[in-house]
Design a protein around this motif. Structure first.
Motif, short mmCIF file in Angstrom:
data_model
loop_
_atom_site.label_atom_id
_atom_site.label_comp_id
_atom_site.label_asym_id
_atom_site.label_seq_id
_atom_site.Cartn_x
_atom_site.Cartn_y
_atom_site.Cartn_z
N SER A 58 66.13 26.65 22.10
CA SER A 58 64.80 25.96 21.37
C SER A 58 64.13 25.21 22.74
O SER A 58 63.08 24.96 22.46
CB SER A 58 65.22 25.34 20.29
OG SER A 58 66.43 24.28 20.65
N LYS A 59 64.79 24.71 23.36
CA LYS A 59 64.30 23.76 24.60
C LYS A 59 63.77 24.53 25.40
O LYS A 59 62.57 24.03 25.89
CB LYS A 59 65.53 22.97 25.25
CG LYS A 59 66.07 21.74 24.40
CD LYS A 59 66.91 21.17 25.11
CE LYS A 59 67.97 20.42 24.03
NZ LYS A 59 69.28 19.60 24.60
N LEU A 60 64.18 25.75 25.59
CA LEU A 60 63.23 26.81 26.44
C LEU A 60 61.86 27.05 25.64
O LEU A 60 60.88 26.89 26.53
CB LEU A 60 64.19 27.97 26.62
CG LEU A 60 63.75 28.88 28.05
CD1 LEU A 60 63.65 28.15 29.23
CD2 LEU A 60 64.81 30.09 27.83
N ASP A 61 62.08 27.41 24.63
CA ASP A 61 60.67 27.41 23.78
C ASP A 61 59.97 26.21 23.84
O ASP A 61 58.64 26.22 24.12
CB ASP A 61 60.87 27.80 22.16
CG ASP A 61 61.49 29.20 22.12
OD1 ASP A 61 61.40 30.07 23.20
OD2 ASP A 61 62.18 29.37 21.15
N ILE A 62 60.53 25.17 23.62
CA ILE A 62 59.74 23.94 23.71
C ILE A 62 58.95 23.76 25.15
O ILE A 62 57.56 23.52 25.41
CB ILE A 62 60.19 22.65 23.40
CG1 ILE A 62 60.77 22.55 22.23
CG2 ILE A 62 59.72 21.32 23.81
CD1 ILE A 62 61.87 21.60 21.99
N LEU A 63 59.57 23.88 26.18
CA LEU A 63 58.94 23.71 27.60
C LEU A 63 57.85 24.66 27.74
O LEU A 63 56.89 24.30 28.52
CB LEU A 63 60.17 24.19 28.61
CG LEU A 63 61.32 23.26 28.70
CD1 LEU A 63 62.35 23.50 29.78
CD2 LEU A 63 60.96 21.75 28.78
N VAL A 64 58.08 25.94 27.31
CA VAL A 64 57.15 27.03 27.70
C VAL A 64 55.85 26.75 26.73
O VAL A 64 54.75 26.79 27.20
CB VAL A 64 57.77 28.58 27.33
CG1 VAL A 64 56.55 29.56 27.43
CG2 VAL A 64 58.76 28.75 28.29
N LYS A 65 56.13 26.04 25.51
CA LYS A 65 55.02 25.94 24.63
C LYS A 65 54.24 24.69 25.26
O LYS A 65 52.72 24.67 25.17
CB LYS A 65 55.47 25.26 23.50
CG LYS A 65 54.58 24.71 22.34
CD LYS A 65 55.25 24.24 20.89
CE LYS A 65 55.49 22.97 20.90
NZ LYS A 65 56.20 22.43 20.03
N TYR A 66 54.80 23.86 26.09
CA TYR A 66 53.81 23.02 26.79
C TYR A 66 53.47 23.24 28.39
O TYR A 66 52.76 22.31 28.91
CB TYR A 66 54.77 21.52 26.68
CG TYR A 66 54.79 20.96 25.50
CD1 TYR A 66 53.35 20.16 24.90
CD2 TYR A 66 56.07 20.90 24.58
CE1 TYR A 66 53.50 19.85 23.48
CE2 TYR A 66 55.72 20.23 23.25
CZ TYR A 66 54.47 19.58 22.94
OH TYR A 66 54.78 19.02 21.68
N GLY A 67 53.68 24.41 28.44
CA GLY A 67 52.93 24.93 29.78
C GLY A 67 53.81 24.68 30.93
O GLY A 67 53.37 24.76 32.18
N VAL A 68 55.13 24.57 30.67
CA VAL A 68 56.19 24.39 31.79
C VAL A 68 55.97 25.97 32.64
O VAL A 68 56.12 26.74 32.04
CB VAL A 68 57.40 23.80 31.30
CG1 VAL A 68 58.31 24.36 32.64
CG2 VAL A 68 57.43 22.79 30.99
N ASN A 69 55.79 25.65 33.92
CA ASN A 69 55.67 27.11 34.75
C ASN A 69 56.81 27.25 35.88
O ASN A 69 56.75 28.08 36.46
CB ASN A 69 54.30 27.11 35.27
CG ASN A 69 53.56 26.08 35.92
OD1 ASN A 69 54.28 25.26 36.41
ND2 ASN A 69 52.28 25.96 35.96
N ARG A 70 57.42 26.21 35.81
CA ARG A 70 58.55 26.61 36.80
C ARG A 70 59.73 25.50 36.45
O ARG A 70 59.83 24.12 36.02
CB ARG A 70 58.13 25.90 38.12
CG ARG A 70 59.04 25.89 39.20
CD ARG A 70 58.38 25.74 40.57
NE ARG A 70 59.50 25.73 41.80
CZ ARG A 70 59.05 25.42 42.91
NH1 ARG A 70 57.82 24.69 43.29
NH2 ARG A 70 59.78 25.50 44.09
N ILE A 71 61.12 26.33 36.50
CA ILE A 71 62.01 25.12 36.30
C ILE A 71 63.36 25.52 37.52
O ILE A 71 63.18 26.48 37.83
CB ILE A 71 62.89 25.60 34.85
CG1 ILE A 71 63.32 26.90 34.85
CG2 ILE A 71 61.83 25.16 33.71
CD1 ILE A 71 64.19 27.16 33.54
N THR A 72 64.05 24.53 37.61
CA THR A 72 65.29 24.60 38.43
C THR A 72 66.22 24.63 37.55
O THR A 72 66.72 23.67 36.80
CB THR A 72 65.52 23.39 39.50
OG1 THR A 72 64.35 23.24 40.14
CG2 THR A 72 66.64 23.40 40.17
#
Ligand SMILES: C[S@@+](CC[C@H](N)C(=O)[O-])C[C@H]1O[C@@H](n2cnc3c(N)ncnc32)[C@H](O)[C@@H]1O
Ligand code: SF4
Length: 494
Positions: free
Chosen positions: A167-181
């Motif tokens: 669910s957190k991954l979905d939230i990040l992508v929903k808000y336009g996160v384009n890079r994660i470590t």
């Protein structure tokens, strides 16, 4: 300044001794360089500092890039090897209050920027993905409502396998996160458990790798560490081979740094010379492994100032090129170009105000020039006149710094040609540090002396021998090895 002290222990050497305590002209990272000479500032002073920077940008006298940094300090447990500014919350209220103060601080600045397009968002910590779903949603929607980002902006979040749920991954992508470590550190359950890194297992990490394949637009960095207690050479290299099979875009390999704030160091642990040698051997083996898997390290082309791989991560690039960073949250460092540097204390320092206290040092364009020159000369041994000209619209040899650079050349310490100012001898770190202090402005020198006056009195009673002093400076500068490997699909080098 006390004249006896001055005679016995020249000012430049005294200032260099401050390097023992991890001081730098301008702070680069709060965990390593505590800028102890910052003075308290009010919110309205900081707001005005940003107004000044925006004016400088408008008239082309400051870099247009501004990054937004948000520090989320909380984690599920305190890993034994961790040097970051973090805390384990004692109860839910602490996380709730932490979020509240971040939202308040965002509110205090959003109007000033009035839709100005930020070039990046970096959410670091601590562990931002340790927020609850509701908190993550609230923070991102608040940011999106109050700040604008350029179309190409990098929206970057630090995550850990223990906390990155579907669910957190979905939230990040929903808000336009384009890079994660993804901070993995090790794939060995034994090593992870021994390090008190709660909630992570090899199985969980491999599961997350599989899930991340469903997000092809997301740039994935992985962090691994060499030298965690109980980890063998083979453990690390096997882990690294497994991680490379997943093919992250970028792999960061840190060798363990036993800084004083690390729990392991607090319990008396020290990395021996022999262990440091072992870490270097592992790093060399890691280079071969990465190369065979088709990964490369970025190297300086020797002509233009470039962003080194270890600086590329997060907003290191913005800081290197002196662009501005609006830092929000405990221990975040901000840079309002040509106007101010400021920081917040770490979370451990209690405060009751809604917006965290500010500690600042005013800047101006000349201070920026000094900081820029000191940074390049200390890190690379040279200063590109072209890079300087591009940033400040003036040749460094036409600035107040020229008199110092010319005097170095006259003394045989530097060489100046049309392209660069080179330091002639980079080997003696102690001498180099002393030399660079010539570039400090009178104001900073004064602030340092007043900040460290009690230490100076102590020095007056027991002046360290020059040999001892050199040894200390050398230790301070021998930073543990660090690598960034990339597979070429994604490279943000400026
Ligand atoms: C700000 S930390 C946060 C990452 C995230 N909370 C996690 O644990 O995955 C970023 C990285 O710094 C590295 N790091 C932390 N402490 C270190 C130390 N003492 N020496 C070297 N690297 C360290 C780790 O690899 C970590 O992933
Ligand atoms: S390594 Fe990451 S999860 Fe562990 S204590 Fe440090 S910041 Fe927190």
């Amino acid at each position: 300044m006390n004249s006896v002290l001055e005679k016995n222990f020249p000012l430049s050497e005294f200032l260099t001794s401050i390097v023992w305590n991890g001081e730098l002209y301008y702070p680069r990272d709060n965990s390593r360089y505590q800028a102890t000479y910052f003075k308290p500032a009010r919110l309205d002073e900081i707001q005005n500092a940003w107004r000044k920077t925006l004016d400088l940008i408008r008239c082309g006298r400051a870099p247009a890039d501004i990054g937004l940094y948000i520090h989320w300090p909380f984690c599920p447990s305190h890993c034994d090897f961790c040097a970051c500014s973090m805390a384990v919350p004692r109860n839910e209220n602490e996380m709730r209050d932490g979020l509240f103060s971040i939202l308040k601080e965002l509110d205090a600045f959003s109007e000033i920027f009035g839709g100005y397009p930020f070039s990046s968002l970096w959410m670091g910590g601590g562990t931002p993905t340790f927020m609850t779903d509701a908190q993550l949603n609230a923070l991102f929607s608040h940011i999106r409502d109050s700040f604008s980002f350029s179309q190409k902006a990098q929206i970057y979040v630090e995550a850990s396998p223990a906390t990155l749920t579907d669910s957190k991954l979905d939230i990040l992508v929903k808000y336009g996160v384009n890079r994660i470590t993804l901070g993995i550190q090790s794939l060995s359950d034994l090593v992870i458990k021994g390090a008190n890194r709660q909630g992570q297992s090899r199985e969980k990490v491999l599961g997350i790798f599989q899930k991340l394949r469903n997000f092809p637009g997301l740039v994935i960095d992985v962090d691994m560490m060499i030298g965690i207690a109980g980890q063998s050479r083979l453990d690390f290299l096997q882990d690294m081979a497994d991680v490379l099979r997943f093919r992250p875009h970028i792999l960061h390999v840190y060798s363990f740094d036993d800084r004083p704030q690390v729990p392991w160091s607090k319990q008396g642990g020290r990395v021996s010379k022999q262990q440091r040698g072992e870490h270097e051997i592992i790093l060399t083996a890691a280079d071969r492994l990465a190369l065979r898997a088709g990964y490369a390290q970025q190297h300086d082309d020797g002509v233009h100032p470039i962003l080194y791989p270890w600086e590329e991560k997060q907003d290191g690039g913005l800081r290197k090129f002196r662009a501005s960073v609006l830092g929000i949250g405990p221990s975040a460092i901000s840079h309002a170009f040509g106007s101010a540097w400021y920081t917040h204390p770490p979370l451990t320092q209690k405060n009751d105000s809604e917006v965290l206290p500010f500690f600042w040092m005013k800047a101006n364009i000349e201070e920026e020039m000094r900081g820029y020159a000191i940074w390049y000369l200390s890190q690379t041994g040279r200063l590109s006149r072209r890079g300087f000209l591009d940033l400040f619209n003036i040749d460094v040899m036409e600035t107040p710094l020229a008199a110092i650079l010319n005097s170095w050349e006259k003394d045989g310490k530097a060489l100046i040609n049309d392209d660069f100012v080179f330091l002639r001898d980079m080997r003696d770190l102690a001498d180099r540090e002393v030399m660079l202090k010539d570039l400090y402005s009178k104001e900073i020198t004064r602030a340092l002396i007043s900040q460290w006056s009690s230490e100076m009195r102590a020095f007056n009673h027991s002046l360290p021998s020059k040999a001892k002093w050199r040894e200390k400076v050398f230790q301070q500068n021998s930073v543990p090895g660090f690598r960034v490997y990339h597979d070429g699909r994604f490279w943000r080098g400026l």
